[in-house]
Design an enzyme around this catalytic site. Structure first.
Site, PDB file in Angstrom:
ATOM      1  N   HIS A  18      -2.291   0.917 -15.105  1.00  0.00           N
ATOM      2  CA  HIS A  18      -2.665   0.135 -16.294  1.00  0.00           C
ATOM      3  C   HIS A  18      -2.823   1.080 -17.488  1.00  0.00           C
ATOM      4  CE1 HIS A  18      -4.798  -2.450 -19.062  1.00  0.00           C
ATOM      5  NE2 HIS A  18      -4.362  -3.477 -18.340  1.00  0.00           N
ATOM      6  N   GLU A  66       3.330  -4.782 -19.983  1.00  0.00           N
ATOM      7  CA  GLU A  66       2.206  -5.053 -20.889  1.00  0.00           C
ATOM      8  C   GLU A  66       2.312  -4.167 -22.135  1.00  0.00           C
ATOM      9  OE1 GLU A  66      -1.429  -6.793 -18.693  1.00  0.00           O
ATOM     10  OE2 GLU A  66      -1.601  -4.628 -18.635  1.00  0.00           O
TER      11      GLU A  66
HETATM   12  P1  13P Z   1      -5.671  -9.372 -22.418  1.00  0.00           P
HETATM   13  O1  13P Z   1      -5.162 -10.582 -21.690  1.00  0.00           O
HETATM   14  O2  13P Z   1      -7.144  -9.419 -22.670  1.00  0.00           O
HETATM   15  O3  13P Z   1      -4.859  -9.072 -23.648  1.00  0.00           O
HETATM   16  O4  13P Z   1      -5.475  -8.117 -21.449  1.00  0.00           O
HETATM   17  C1  13P Z   1      -4.217  -7.874 -20.926  1.00  0.00           C
HETATM   18  C2  13P Z   1      -4.328  -6.860 -19.858  1.00  0.00           C
HETATM   19  O5  13P Z   1      -4.538  -5.681 -20.132  1.00  0.00           O
HETATM   20  C3  13P Z   1      -4.212  -7.312 -18.463  1.00  0.00           C
HETATM   21  O6  13P Z   1      -4.044  -6.259 -17.589  1.00  0.00           O
END
Ligand code: 13P
Length: 255
Positions: free
Chosen positions: A96, A166
């Site tokens: 992450h 992401e």
């Molecule tokens: P948000 O949905 O709060 O933008 O976070 C995304 C995230 O980092 C999920 O791993």
């Protein structure tokens, strides 16, 4: 048609196990009545013993947000796949951006992914660029993050991998600030291309690709219907059962 995958990343929330149990039960209660979605809740490790006792439905599974690349040893502060498994944990997020920000390199992430997979866990491997520029340098950045992991991987292990794209610049933002669906589709094609280069077309097609960053009930259906993804990775909206169930309901109707 396979179910939509919905992963909740609670990050370092909530504050107490009482709250964690309340959120977990709130989500599970409504999910048992729903078809077409598979949910995994990635909770803080400390809450696992309590949450695993509440686990009732096959539609919900438990995950963690990180694991280390050894079973036991002199690794202060780390937790291994072996340690979390007794608490019915099947999934782990790895790589992450919020952990990479603390200093995790591509090589470190790769080592953890390979170990977790060798222990039978399903890995949600996160990739994402810090910013987007017109020159498209973010494609190279994503390629490097992916190849660090994929190059040391056996084709058979691919079954245990999901890729979560992401974009860091959209994490924690409002629904309107999330990535647009056309750009998501383009990125999904790019990720599939890299998977295909490494493992061939058929195995590459089977790897679930998820989108995460500012996913809310308003934008979730479009990501599923037009973004080419197999599921979503949800941060803040996953801490509110009403919002999270709202997302689940919205996406199953868009499959
Ligand atoms: P948000 O949905 O709060 O933008 O976070 C995304 C995230 O980092 C999920 O791993």
């Amino acid at each position: 048609m396979s179910n939509v995958i919905l992963i909740a990343n609670w990050k370092m929330n909530p504050k107490t196990s009482v709250e964690a149990k309340k959120i977990f039960s709130g989500i599970q209660k409504d999910l048992v009545k729903m078809n077409g979605v598979d949910v995994c809740i990635c909770a803080p490790t400390i809450f696992l013993p309590e949450l695993s006792k509440l686990l009732k439905s096959k539609k919900v599974s438990l995950g963690v947000q990180d694991v280390f690349y050894e079973g036991t040893g002199a690794y202060t502060g780390q937790t291994s796949p072996e340690m979390v498994k007794p608490f019915k944990v099947t999934h782990t997020i790895l790589g992450h951006s919020e952990r990479r920000e603390l200093g995790e390199s591509n090589e470190f992430v790769a080592r953890k992914v390979h170990y977790a997979v060798s222990k039978g866990m399903t890995v949600v491997l996160c990739v994402g660029e810090r910013e987007r520029t017109d020159e498209g340098g973010y494609f190279t950045f994503i390629r490097d993050e992916l190849e660090a992991v994929l190059s040391g991987m056996k084709r058979a292990d691919l079954k245990k991998i999901m890729i979560a794209y992401e974009p860091i610049w959209a994490i924690g933002k409002r629904a309107e600030e999330a990535l647009d669906v056309t750009s998501l589709y383009e990125m999904v094609l790019f990720i599939r291309k890299i998977l295909t280069e490494h493992f061939g077309r058929a195995p590459a097609q089977k790897v679930p690709i998820l989108y995460g960053a500012a996913v809310k009930v308003d934008n979730a259906p479009q990501f599923i219907a037009e973004g080419g993804v197999n599921g979503l990775l949800v941060g803040s909206a996953s801490l509110d059962p009403k919002q999270f169930i709202g997302i689940s309901k919205a996406i199953v109707t868009k499959k």
